[in-house]
Design a protein around this motif. Structure first.
Motif, mmCIF file in Angstrom:
data_model
loop_
_atom_site.group_PDB
_atom_site.id
_atom_site.type_symbol
_atom_site.label_atom_id
_atom_site.label_comp_id
_atom_site.label_asym_id
_atom_site.label_seq_id
_atom_site.Cartn_x
_atom_site.Cartn_y
_atom_site.Cartn_z
ATOM 1 N N PRO A 136 0.780 -1.245 -0.099
ATOM 2 C CA PRO A 136 0.072 0.013 -0.096
ATOM 3 C C PRO A 136 0.985 1.262 0.081
ATOM 4 N N ASN A 137 0.325 2.277 -0.657
ATOM 5 C CA ASN A 137 1.245 3.631 -0.735
ATOM 6 C C ASN A 137 0.597 4.605 0.335
ATOM 7 N N THR A 138 1.558 5.103 0.966
ATOM 8 C CA THR A 138 0.894 5.948 2.290
ATOM 9 C C THR A 138 0.956 7.407 1.895
ATOM 10 N N ASP A 139 1.233 7.855 0.614
ATOM 11 C CA ASP A 139 1.154 9.325 0.279
ATOM 12 C C ASP A 139 -0.330 9.623 0.346
ATOM 13 N N PRO A 140 -0.705 10.875 0.852
ATOM 14 C CA PRO A 140 -1.891 11.233 1.000
ATOM 15 C C PRO A 140 -2.348 11.669 -0.505
ATOM 16 N N ARG A 141 -1.748 12.151 -1.432
ATOM 17 C CA ARG A 141 -2.085 12.148 -2.780
ATOM 18 C C ARG A 141 -2.503 10.954 -3.507
ATOM 19 N N HIS A 142 -2.089 9.779 -3.029
ATOM 20 C CA HIS A 142 -2.406 8.608 -3.791
ATOM 21 C C HIS A 142 -3.773 8.181 -4.099
ATOM 22 N N VAL A 143 -4.113 7.664 -5.360
ATOM 23 C CA VAL A 143 -5.532 7.674 -5.837
ATOM 24 C C VAL A 143 -6.426 6.849 -4.940
ATOM 25 N N PHE A 144 -5.801 5.743 -4.246
ATOM 26 C CA PHE A 144 -6.526 5.087 -3.279
ATOM 27 C C PHE A 144 -7.006 5.945 -2.050
ATOM 28 N N ARG A 145 -6.103 6.710 -1.456
ATOM 29 C CA ARG A 145 -6.624 7.644 -0.538
ATOM 30 C C ARG A 145 -7.460 8.619 -0.938
ATOM 31 N N THR A 146 -7.520 9.058 -2.234
ATOM 32 C CA THR A 146 -8.227 10.295 -2.770
ATOM 33 C C THR A 146 -9.683 9.637 -3.214
ATOM 34 N N HIS A 147 -9.416 8.737 -3.785
ATOM 35 C CA HIS A 147 -10.663 8.125 -4.680
ATOM 36 C C HIS A 147 -10.894 6.614 -4.324
ATOM 37 N N GLY A 148 -10.679 6.288 -3.238
ATOM 38 C CA GLY A 148 -10.832 4.720 -2.914
ATOM 39 C C GLY A 148 -12.098 4.244 -2.636
ATOM 40 N N PRO A 149 -12.251 3.291 -2.222
ATOM 41 C CA PRO A 149 -13.728 2.592 -1.683
ATOM 42 C C PRO A 149 -14.497 3.495 -0.570
ATOM 43 N N ASP A 150 -13.780 4.128 -0.013
ATOM 44 C CA ASP A 150 -14.349 4.988 1.334
ATOM 45 C C ASP A 150 -14.865 6.520 0.728
ATOM 46 N N GLY A 152 -17.036 7.693 -1.012
ATOM 47 C CA GLY A 152 -18.396 8.214 -1.460
ATOM 48 C C GLY A 152 -18.400 8.591 -2.963
ATOM 49 N N ALA A 153 -19.112 9.570 -3.544
ATOM 50 C CA ALA A 153 -19.254 9.847 -4.731
ATOM 51 C C ALA A 153 -18.007 10.250 -5.250
ATOM 52 N N GLN A 154 -16.942 10.124 -4.844
ATOM 53 C CA GLN A 154 -15.583 10.588 -5.435
ATOM 54 C C GLN A 154 -14.787 9.314 -5.594
ATOM 55 N N SER A 155 -15.426 7.879 -5.462
ATOM 56 C CA SER A 155 -14.697 6.831 -5.380
ATOM 57 C C SER A 155 -14.706 6.440 -7.120
ATOM 58 N N TRP A 156 -13.499 5.722 -7.269
ATOM 59 C CA TRP A 156 -13.247 5.512 -8.648
ATOM 60 C C TRP A 156 -13.021 4.054 -8.783
ATOM 61 N N MET A 157 -13.416 3.253 -7.998
ATOM 62 C CA MET A 157 -13.278 1.831 -8.052
ATOM 63 C C MET A 157 -14.017 0.913 -8.685
ATOM 64 N N ALA A 158 -13.426 -0.108 -9.324
ATOM 65 C CA ALA A 158 -14.400 -0.855 -10.215
ATOM 66 C C ALA A 158 -15.263 -1.635 -9.176
ATOM 67 N N ARG A 159 -16.485 -2.078 -9.420
ATOM 68 C CA ARG A 159 -17.338 -2.564 -8.388
ATOM 69 C C ARG A 159 -18.069 -3.673 -9.333
ATOM 70 N N ARG A 160 -18.602 -4.888 -8.323
ATOM 71 C CA ARG A 160 -19.485 -5.721 -8.592
ATOM 72 C C ARG A 160 -20.804 -5.255 -8.259
ATOM 73 N N PRO A 161 -21.920 -6.171 -8.747
ATOM 74 C CA PRO A 161 -23.081 -5.715 -8.475
ATOM 75 C C PRO A 161 -23.438 -5.376 -7.316
ATOM 76 N N ASP A 162 -22.789 -5.962 -6.122
ATOM 77 C CA ASP A 162 -23.329 -5.894 -4.594
ATOM 78 C C ASP A 162 -22.183 -4.736 -4.101
ATOM 79 N N GLY A 163 -21.595 -3.998 -4.801
ATOM 80 C CA GLY A 163 -20.815 -2.940 -4.439
ATOM 81 C C GLY A 163 -19.513 -3.264 -3.889
ATOM 82 N N THR A 164 -19.120 -4.612 -3.827
ATOM 83 C CA THR A 164 -17.579 -4.945 -3.422
ATOM 84 C C THR A 164 -16.810 -4.501 -4.586
ATOM 85 N N TRP A 165 -15.492 -4.332 -4.210
ATOM 86 C CA TRP A 165 -14.340 -3.762 -5.177
ATOM 87 C C TRP A 165 -12.985 -4.718 -5.005
#
Length: 512
Positions: A136-150, A152-165
């Motif tokens: 995992p990357n610890t930089d606050p600018r990393h995409v998982f920290r800015t657009h990860g699963p948590d 909300g509307a800014q999440s960029w994660m690919a998801r299954r029909p049940d929302g899991t990523w």
């Protein structure tokens, strides 16, 4: 001489007031006869970023020295791992790794060292990679920290029909999100602008395995808006799969044209999927029954045909010791060669990627020899795990490299006679543009007309971008949703067209 901007404006004004072109669509010109299958001297090695090889200056020097001794001429250096870069000058944050030497720029050093020894260096990018539990990357600018699963509307994660990523240890970005398309393109362009790399390689340019992805609510909203579909598509809905596959192709198109607009001599490559049994040579119908097409949604024959890929490196990971897999290896190579012709008469290049980590050195050498004998390039995966014994922790990396080096460089073997890879990429002659002024810029058919004939079609992406890469040089007219723009295709390179303002929200045929 008329200023280019004024000339374009005058041409556009003339076209919008009536071009005099026939409203009928005449038959397209016959494609140029394809060039003979070229014989490639590419001999490459993937250098991954999840172990030793790129983390210190000493490791970088040893990696280059080992590659030269092995007889390869090209290094596919993993620049972008999972949304982070082994570099200091890109739009991606640097890798955070305690083993990484302080103030060290691995990509810059590998380019310098490699070029000094006559090696080409391709920046290998995990396009949709966003997260790995092991690194995992610890930089606050990393995409998982800015657009990860948590996010909300800014999440960029690919998801299954049940929302899991999460898929195994990884999280993936969804290429159906316009913001992801921008993010990826800007990252790739930043590597070419800031480093003297010989090209870029798109890895993970697809959806994850399983054919159950793409269910972010904003992706579904886009799909409905562009297609008129109602409700939530089933995972086996072919129209839904076609739409997602188009998003992958559109991202390849955008990256290729944006990079070529910066440096037309840069190689655009992809590491492509070759699951299970190969299609028959020349048979797109059988290709469209493969997992490559219907599961992970890669349509790489189209990428080659449309000039979006200069070099297709097949991840042809087969074990010759398992029944049928040796024939599968050869069959995928043959199919890819049969798909390499472009409408302008040029050909994309093809290289076979061998899974060194799954095989004994003798199998790797045999696969490399068959690929080279067929006129293909060859790339081994990987420097860190050069044999099955190293991968299984039964021998050290140094021991594995030495044993595989001996068989690859033995008399008559594929790497016996070191030679440079001096090919230039196939010529790109293209245009890149964008439509604006509509709440639904994606999914619009765009046509390129030359000499009164329809010569190419494309589809806009979620940001409204479109483009073509294999047009004849000379005047061109772009048509989309009743609007037109006239310009000239360069002899080499990509011309960027001004944004085209759509005056209506209609979708469908681009013919006026």
């Amino acid at each position: 001489m008329t200023h280019p901007a004024l000339r374009r404006a005058l041409l556009c004004a003339l076209l919008l007031t009536g071009s005099g072109l026939s409203q009928e669509i005449p038959p397209s010109p016959r494609p140029a006869a394809p060039a003979p299958l070229p014989s490639s001297t590419l001999r490459g090695l993937w250098i991954d970023a999840f172990g030793p090889g790129l983390k210190t200056r000493a490791q970088a020097q040893r990696t280059v020295d080992d590659a030269v001794r092995m007889g390869v001429n090209t290094l596919f250096v993993q620049a972008v791992r999972r949304g982070d870069c082994l570099c200091l000058k890109s739009t991606y944050p640097p890798v955070t790794d305690p083993d990484l030497e302080k103030n060290f720029d691995p990509l810059a050093v590998m380019v310098k060292l490699g070029h000094a020894r006559g090696l080409r260096v391709i920046a290998w990018v995990s396009v949709t990679g966003a997260f790995n539990t092991n690194a995992p990357n610890t930089d606050p600018r990393h995409v998982f920290r800015t657009h990860g699963p948590d996010a909300g509307a800014q999440s960029w994660m690919a998801r299954r029909p049940d929302g899991t990523w999460q898929e195994g240890r990884d999280g993936w970005l969804d290429v159906g999100l316009p913001a992801v398309q921008d993010y990826v393109t800007q990252g790739m362009v930043s590597l070419v602008r800031n480093y003297a790399v010989d090209g870029v390689q798109l890895d993970r340019i697809r959806y994850p395995d399983g054919d159950v992805w793409g269910y972010d609510p904003r992706v579904l909203t886009r799909y409905r808006a562009e297609t008129g579909a109602i409700g939530t598509p089933a995972v086996d809905d072919p129209a839904w799969a076609d739409w997602k596959r188009q998003q992958v192709t559109n991202l390849v198109r955008r990256v290729a044209l944006e990079v070529k607009a910066v440096r037309s001599s840069a190689w655009i490559s992809a590491a492509t999927i070759t699951y299970l049994e190969p299609p028959r040579a020349g048979d797109l119908v059988s290709f469209r029954r493969t997992r490559t097409y219907w599961d992970v949604l890669q349509d790489w024959p189209t990428w080659m045909n449309e000039g979006l890929l200069d070099l297709n490196v097949l991840m042809n990971y087969k074990r010759d010791t398992i029944e049928s897999q040796g024939a599968w290896f050869d069959g995928w190579n043959t199919f890819a060669q049969s798909m390499s012709a472009r409408p302008d008469g040029e050909r994309a290049r093809v290289a076979a990627g061998s899974a060194m980590y799954l095989n004994a050195p003798e199998v790797t050498a045999a696969q490399a020899q068959r690929a080279v004998a067929a006129g293909l390039g060859w790339v081994g995966y990987s420097y860190r795990t050069p044999t099955a014994a190293v991968y299984g922790e039964r021998e050290t990396g140094a021991q594995g490299l030495e044993t595989v080096r001996r068989v690859l460089t033995a008399p008559g073997a594929a790497l016996a006679v070191p030679a440079p890879w001096t090919d230039a990429p196939p010529t790109v002659r293209g245009v890149l543009g964008r439509v604006t002024g509509t709440p639904v810029p994606g999914g619009r058919s765009v046509e390129a007309w030359q000499g009164g004939r329809l010569v190419a079609r494309a589809v806009t992406d979620g940001n409204g971008y479109y483009g073509f890469a294999t047009l004849p040089a000379g005047p061109v007219e772009v048509r989309v949703s009743g609007q037109r723009w006239a310009d000239r295709v360069p002899v080499r390179g990509v011309v960027r067209l001004p944004d085209l303002l759509l005056r209506n929200a209609a979708t469908g045929s681009a013919s006026p």
